[in-house]
Design an enzyme around this catalytic site. Structure first.
Site, short mmCIF file in Angstrom:
data_model
loop_
_atom_site.label_atom_id
_atom_site.label_comp_id
_atom_site.label_asym_id
_atom_site.label_seq_id
_atom_site.Cartn_x
_atom_site.Cartn_y
_atom_site.Cartn_z
N PRO A 150 0.77 -1.25 0.00
CA PRO A 150 0.00 0.00 0.00
C PRO A 150 0.80 1.30 0.00
O PRO A 150 0.77 2.08 0.95
CB PRO A 150 -0.85 -0.14 1.26
CG PRO A 150 -0.02 -0.97 2.17
CD PRO A 150 0.69 -1.95 1.28
N CYS A 151 1.47 1.57 -1.11
CA CYS A 151 2.23 2.81 -1.23
C CYS A 151 1.32 4.03 -1.30
O CYS A 151 1.77 5.15 -1.04
CB CYS A 151 3.17 2.76 -2.42
SG CYS A 151 2.40 2.34 -3.99
N HIS A 152 0.03 3.82 -1.58
CA HIS A 152 -0.91 4.94 -1.59
C HIS A 152 -1.09 5.55 -0.20
O HIS A 152 -1.56 6.67 -0.07
CB HIS A 152 -2.26 4.51 -2.17
CG HIS A 152 -2.93 3.40 -1.40
ND1 HIS A 152 -2.61 2.07 -1.61
CD2 HIS A 152 -3.87 3.43 -0.44
CE1 HIS A 152 -3.35 1.32 -0.80
NE2 HIS A 152 -4.12 2.13 -0.07
#
Length: 182
Positions: A141-143
């Site tokens: 989850p780089c968001h």
């Protein structure tokens, strides 16, 4: 040991409600989650760069279990992933990507937070570069990483997709919190 010529990467285009992403997997697990509204050529170019000479095969059936978990995520029924993942990078990239997986659903961390978490507080820009190289949008989850000021920053899927993901998670996290106290 297999040569790259023997590797097959299966892929499908996952469409659910207004979401549309390309996903791909090796025999070991999910290796790529593409960005919203990007063409298939993004996946093809990535595969050519990371697995030169491999065979890229559209195989909806082989991708079904990966697609099912992602649909559950989009529906708000899942806040983490159990699917097998096959991602490789430098030791530094792996440390960053593993740190991303520790960010709780519905929360955000800054690039500095990640740099501190991996014990490299001066490596904020390098953390940003490692995040930009993440091949598994959503599932790694780089968001959930934002700028120090709280501003949304770059995202391979585009800022509109990042905003939608954060809104989805924020809404679901608030609903769950409300239900705890109801």
């Amino acid at each position: 040991m297999k040569s790259n010529n023997a590797i097959t990467i299966n892929w499908t285009q996952l469409r659910h409600d207004s979401w549309s992403v390309y996903i791909a997997a090796t025999e070991q697990g999910l290796c790529y989650v593409g960005s919203q509204d990007k063409p298939l050529t993004e996946l093809e170019n990535w595969v050519q760069a990371k697995f030169p000479g491999c065979e890229l095969v559209k195989n909806d059936e082989a991708m079904q279990s990966y697609a099912a978990e992602m649909v559950e995520y989009f529906q708000g029924k899942r806040d983490g992933f159990e699917l097998a993942m096959d991602y490789k990078g430098t030791a530094f990239q792996m440390a960053v990507w593993n740190a991303l997986c520790q960010i709780p659903y519905g929360q955000t961390f800054t690039y500095s937070d990640i740099a501190n978490q991996i014990g490299k507080p001066a490596a904020v820009r390098a953390v940003g570069a490692a995040i930009g190289a993440n091949p598994l949008l959503i599932t790694v989850p780089c968001h959930r990483v934002i700028g120090k000021s709280g501003a949304l920053t770059g995202y391979r899927g585009g800022l509109a997709m990042k905003t939608r993901l954060l809104e989805l998670e924020g809404e679901r996290a608030r609903m769950r919190e409300t239900m705890k106290y109801a």
